[in-house]
Design a protein around this motif. Structure first.
Motif, mmCIF file in Angstrom:
data_model
loop_
_atom_site.group_PDB
_atom_site.id
_atom_site.type_symbol
_atom_site.label_atom_id
_atom_site.label_comp_id
_atom_site.label_asym_id
_atom_site.label_seq_id
_atom_site.Cartn_x
_atom_site.Cartn_y
_atom_site.Cartn_z
ATOM 1 N N LYS A 153 1.407 0.095 5.077
ATOM 2 C CA LYS A 153 1.635 -0.846 6.176
ATOM 3 C C LYS A 153 1.069 -0.301 7.485
ATOM 4 C CE LYS A 153 5.754 -2.854 4.087
ATOM 5 N NZ LYS A 153 7.227 -2.940 4.121
ATOM 6 N N SER A 154 1.298 0.965 7.718
ATOM 7 C CA SER A 154 0.769 1.607 8.920
ATOM 8 C C SER A 154 -0.758 1.585 8.925
ATOM 9 C CB SER A 154 1.280 3.045 8.992
ATOM 10 O OG SER A 154 0.610 3.761 9.972
ATOM 11 N N ARG A 155 -1.356 1.869 7.773
ATOM 12 C CA ARG A 155 -2.827 1.856 7.657
ATOM 13 C C ARG A 155 -3.398 0.444 7.819
ATOM 14 N NH1 ARG A 155 -6.263 6.112 5.739
ATOM 15 N NH2 ARG A 155 -7.420 4.234 5.433
ATOM 16 N N ILE A 156 -2.682 -0.549 7.329
ATOM 17 C CA ILE A 156 -3.131 -1.939 7.499
ATOM 18 C C ILE A 156 -3.122 -2.312 8.980
ATOM 19 C CG2 ILE A 156 -2.479 -4.356 7.100
ATOM 20 C CD1 ILE A 156 -1.638 -3.493 4.240
ATOM 21 N N ILE A 157 -2.070 -1.957 9.674
ATOM 22 C CA ILE A 157 -1.984 -2.237 11.112
ATOM 23 C C ILE A 157 -3.132 -1.551 11.839
ATOM 24 C CG2 ILE A 157 -0.612 -1.803 13.200
ATOM 25 C CD1 ILE A 157 1.895 -2.274 11.359
ATOM 26 N N THR A 158 -3.369 -0.283 11.524
ATOM 27 C CA THR A 158 -4.480 0.456 12.145
ATOM 28 C C THR A 158 -5.817 -0.188 11.810
ATOM 29 O OG1 THR A 158 -3.213 2.508 12.027
ATOM 30 C CG2 THR A 158 -5.595 2.721 12.290
#
Length: 188
Positions: A77-82
């Motif tokens: 999820k964090s990587r998708i946001i980034t």
């Protein structure tokens, strides 16, 4: 995806395909974009399958394994946001709008040098031949790709979303070039 948070080509293309929705969500201040995209992504590529690709769906996971899945999901999820935040400036015309039509001295001189050719093409009703050639030469000298990503090496392949941004930028520049010549013609 070899590791959690590393994108396969298929995953990166899927994320690229969501860029337009991301741009719209920013414009509309829609807060549901990230939860929706993260849920869709995780249903297509569950972290469990990444961590244990040979494990059958019905096999239960231990508490420690479940914690790994939850941490992996948080990382994804964090990587998708980034992924999307890194593309935010590229997703819309806002980056271009600040500079398109503001000609450098070299660009202005280059355009002025072609005004007489434009006038001739216009008088001979040959703008349909003149403009594509003009645009091709202009973008060869001043590529929109370099304008958008000046530090990105020319050999590096652009993503689908980036190619879309280049096309949008070329259209915007072309309109400004047409306006430049129309003004020059009306002043002559």
């Amino acid at each position: 995806m070899d590791r959690v948070g590393d994108w396969s080509i298929e995953q990166a293309e899927w994320l690229d395909d969501q860029t337009e929705n991301y741009s719209a969500s920013i414009q509309d201040q829609d807060l549901s974009f990230f939860p929706t995209v993260c849920d869709q992504y995780l249903s297509l590529w569950p972290v469990r399958n990444t961590l244990w690709p040979l494990r059958l769906e019905y096999e239960h996971l231990s508490k420690a394994e479940l914690r790994c899945v939850y941490r992996g999901e948080d990382l994804v999820k964090s990587r998708i946001i980034t992924f999307f935040e890194d593309r935010q400036p590229q997703a819309g015309a806002g980056v271009l709008a600040a500079r398109i039509g503001v000609w450098s001295n070299d660009q202005r001189e280059w355009l002025k040098a072609r005004v007489s050719s434009y006038v001739t093409a216009r008088h001979n009703d040959e703008l349909h031949i003149f403009r594509p050639s003009l645009f091709e030469h202009f973008f060869r000298v001043w590529p929109v790709r370099h304008f958008l990503w000046p530090t990105k090496p020319a050999w590096q392949v652009l993503t689908r979303a980036e190619r879309h941004c280049v096309s949008d930028g070329e259209r915007e520049f072309a309109i400004c070039i047409i306006i430049f010549f129309d003004r020059a013609f009306s002043l002559s």
